[in-house]
Each structure stands twice: as C-alpha cells, then as structure tokens.
Design a protein around this motif. Structure first.
Motif, short mmCIF file in Angstrom:
data_model
loop_
_atom_site.label_atom_id
_atom_site.label_comp_id
_atom_site.label_asym_id
_atom_site.label_seq_id
_atom_site.Cartn_x
_atom_site.Cartn_y
_atom_site.Cartn_z
N ASP A 232 0.81 -1.21 0.00
CA ASP A 232 0.00 0.00 0.00
C ASP A 232 0.84 1.26 0.00
OD1 ASP A 232 0.98 -0.09 2.55
OD2 ASP A 232 -0.94 0.26 3.55
N ARG A 238 -3.91 6.68 -2.07
CA ARG A 238 -3.20 7.08 -0.86
C ARG A 238 -1.94 7.84 -1.24
NH1 ARG A 238 -3.37 2.76 1.26
NH2 ARG A 238 -4.71 3.05 3.08
N TRP A 240 1.70 9.39 0.37
CA TRP A 240 2.63 9.34 1.50
C TRP A 240 3.51 10.57 1.49
CZ3 TRP A 240 2.63 5.77 5.37
CH2 TRP A 240 1.88 4.61 5.16
N SER A 284 0.40 9.01 6.02
CA SER A 284 -0.38 8.65 4.84
C SER A 284 -1.67 9.47 4.82
CB SER A 284 -0.71 7.15 4.83
OG SER A 284 -1.62 6.83 5.86
N TYR A 285 -2.05 9.87 3.62
CA TYR A 285 -3.26 10.65 3.41
C TYR A 285 -4.16 9.91 2.43
CZ TYR A 285 -0.79 14.55 5.59
OH TYR A 285 -0.10 15.35 6.48
N VAL A 286 -5.46 9.95 2.69
CA VAL A 286 -6.43 9.30 1.81
C VAL A 286 -7.52 10.30 1.44
CG1 VAL A 286 -6.01 7.00 2.74
CG2 VAL A 286 -7.75 8.44 3.79
N TRP A 293 -8.19 15.51 1.10
CA TRP A 293 -7.22 14.51 1.56
C TRP A 293 -6.96 14.72 3.04
CZ3 TRP A 293 -4.85 10.76 -1.56
CH2 TRP A 293 -5.16 10.84 -2.91
N GLU A 296 -4.44 9.71 7.52
CA GLU A 296 -4.98 8.44 7.99
C GLU A 296 -4.12 7.82 9.08
OE1 GLU A 296 -6.58 4.46 5.78
OE2 GLU A 296 -4.49 5.01 5.40
#
Length: 318
Positions: A232, A238, A240, A284-286, A293, A296
């Motif tokens: 991931d 996602r 990073w 991490s961003y979603v 965004w 997470e």
C-alpha cells in the motif's frame, strides 16, 4: 467525548491546529500512574468551550500566534510547543500566565527552569512542566509486559523511563527549592505534569506499559526492508509524505494538487525510504468523502540495524 480529529479538523491554520492538539490531545501517562498530578488546561466545561471559541477566532487571524511561535532558525520541537502553550496561557480564556521559563540559580549557575507558573480562575497557583515526546516501543510483547524503558526516542538519545524520572525528581521539585523561594513568587505552587505526544508500535496488538495513558495517540514503525514489502506504499488512493519535525504535532491536510504530486512521485518516495540512514516519520493521506485529503496514519521508517541498537539502549535500564 468528541474525537481529537474532529476537534482539530475544524481549524484551517496549521499553527492553530498544533495549539489545539497540544490542549486537547490525550495525556501520555495515566493519571493514577503518573507519579504526579496531570495538568488540565481547562478547569470547567465553560473554559473548554470558551477556548474552542477563542481558537476559532484565532484561526481567522492567526498572525499574533505566528509571530510568537514561528522561528525559521529553530527546529526544536520542544521550544515550539512551549511557545504555543505560553501564548494560550497569556492570551486564552482559561488560566492566567504569571511567568514562563523562570530560571533558578545557585552561585551564578543555573540549576533549572520552571516552565510555566500560572493562576487558575479559582485562584489556585500551579507550576506546569511541559514535555512533548515521540517514542518507539521496542519491547517483545510476547515475552513480557511492556515497561517505560521499552519506549525509546528515534535517535536513541532519550527513553521514556529516563524522561519520566527527570520530570518527577528534578523538574517538578523546582518550586519547592530555596532558590525558588528567594524569587519572591508567592505560593504555594501545585506542581503538575503536562505531557503529550505519540507512541509508535511495531506490533499494534502489544499492550502498553501500565503507566501509559489508555487513550494515548498511537502510530506504527517499520524497518526499511519491511517498508519495501508494503504493497500500500504505492497506491492510487493514498499519498505518503515525509513528515518534517516541526509538523509532528497535529494532523495536516493536503491540497488536491499536493496529493496528486505525491502520488506521481510515489515510486521515488518509496525507494528513498528504503535507503534511509536515520529514523524518518511518514504520514499517509487518503481521499475523504468531500474530495479532500485527510491524514490516515503516522509512523516511523527506521534503518534495518536500528531495532538491534534500540534493544540495547532499552536493555541498559535493566
């Protein structure tokens, strides 16, 4: 109780978010195991609500906070956190600041500094010692229960048990010393810990040390090799980012353009973290439901030889 993320996400300015995080993040220590009273920024629900309203106003005009807290020449996170808390005590709607960073001297030699002296709305005088710490848990939860000495700083120059002992045996006792009495600051002073931060686990199922707060903020850590195996880390949903040290407090938001740029550079970021020479914080961003965004998770990527060195550092406590 409102989740920390919901409290923080109402503010747009990054520095205001950091101040809100400092005030509302859960304590790193349990109240009944801390060894001293834990500082409470608000004496009542009314003070808490007034502080949220004050932060909202500050978010619309944050320049005074920026002037007090932003120093481009400084990368010391502790100094930044101190400036945020001092601004709140000096200008916020709760306790009143009496003095900050009060030095105690003996024969012209400084023997310590009291972080904050303040008076509550009820007239109580309190001495706060601030600590904002980020430790990685290195113990083996399958063999024994966690101890404070299992939590080590990423650069292996600090350990939770050492910091805790220093706070209890030295810093909190400063207002009881004869050198402090000579300053003429009328008391008595109730010494309290103001300790915030985040603890990072290799195995999220490991129970924390008994002294650690039940609601403490958590993150992960992986070796560079383990990071390289994560599927991931390169994901079209996602993004990073390497988290700079001065952005370790509150969660951040990503603008759409920034997130798209990070996703385009994902392979390079992923490869770079596999070759790191020192522990590095990542986030991490979603995509959220509104198309933005949001952060997470957070964690540290450490060199492959770091765990062995960290275990030796933790074992030195035995």
């Amino acid at each position: 109780m409102i989740a920390l993320s919901r409290l923080i996400d109402r503010f747009e300015d990054a520095t205001v978010r950091d101040l809100a995080w400092l005030l509302f993040a859960p304590d790193l220590l349990r109240a009944d195991e801390a060894g001293a009273a834990l500082a409470q920024p608000f004496a009542s629900d009314a003070e808490r609500d007034a502080t949220l309203a004050w932060l909202h106003t500050l978010d619309g005009a944050p320049d005074p906070l920026h002037v007090r807290s932003r120093n481009p020449k400084s990368t010391r996170l502790g100094i930044y956190a101190e400036s945020l808390l001092e601004f709140f005590l000096a200008h916020g709607p709760a306790a009143r600041l009496i003095a900050a960073n009060v030095p105690l001297r003996r024969q012209r030699r400084t023997i310590g500094e009291c972080d904050f002296l303040l008076q509550t709305a009820g007239g109580a005088r309190q001495h706060w010692e601030l600590a904002v710490k980020f430790y990685l848990h290195i113990g083996d939860g399958a063999l024994r229960a966690a101890r404070l000495s299992d939590y080590v700083g990423p650069n292996l120059q600090d350990r939770f048990d050492l910091k805790h002992a220093r706070l209890l045996t030295h810093q909190l006792g400063l207002t009881s010393r004869v050198e402090f009495a000579a300053l003429g600051l009328d008391g008595p002073w109730d010494a309290q810990l103001f300790i915030k931060g985040r603890l990072f686990y290799h195995d999220d199922a490991v129970p924390p040390a008994p002294e650690v707060g039940e609601r403490h903020l958590r993150g992960f850590w992986l070796t560079a090799s383990e990071w390289g195996e994560r599927n991931d880390a390169i994901d079209d949903a996602r993004a990073w980012v390497v988290q700079p040290r001065m952005a370790w407090l509150a969660s951040r938001r990503l603008h759409a353009d920034d997130a798209e740029s990070l996703m385009a550079e994902a392979a390079g970021i992923h490869a770079g973290l596999r070759a790191i020479a020192q522990p590095t914080m990542v986030a991490s961003y979603v995509r959220d439901d509104a198309g933005g965004w949001t952060e997470e998770s957070r964690g540290f990527i450490v060199p492959d030889d770091w765990p062995e060195r960290a275990r030796a550092f933790a074992a030195a406590a035995l």
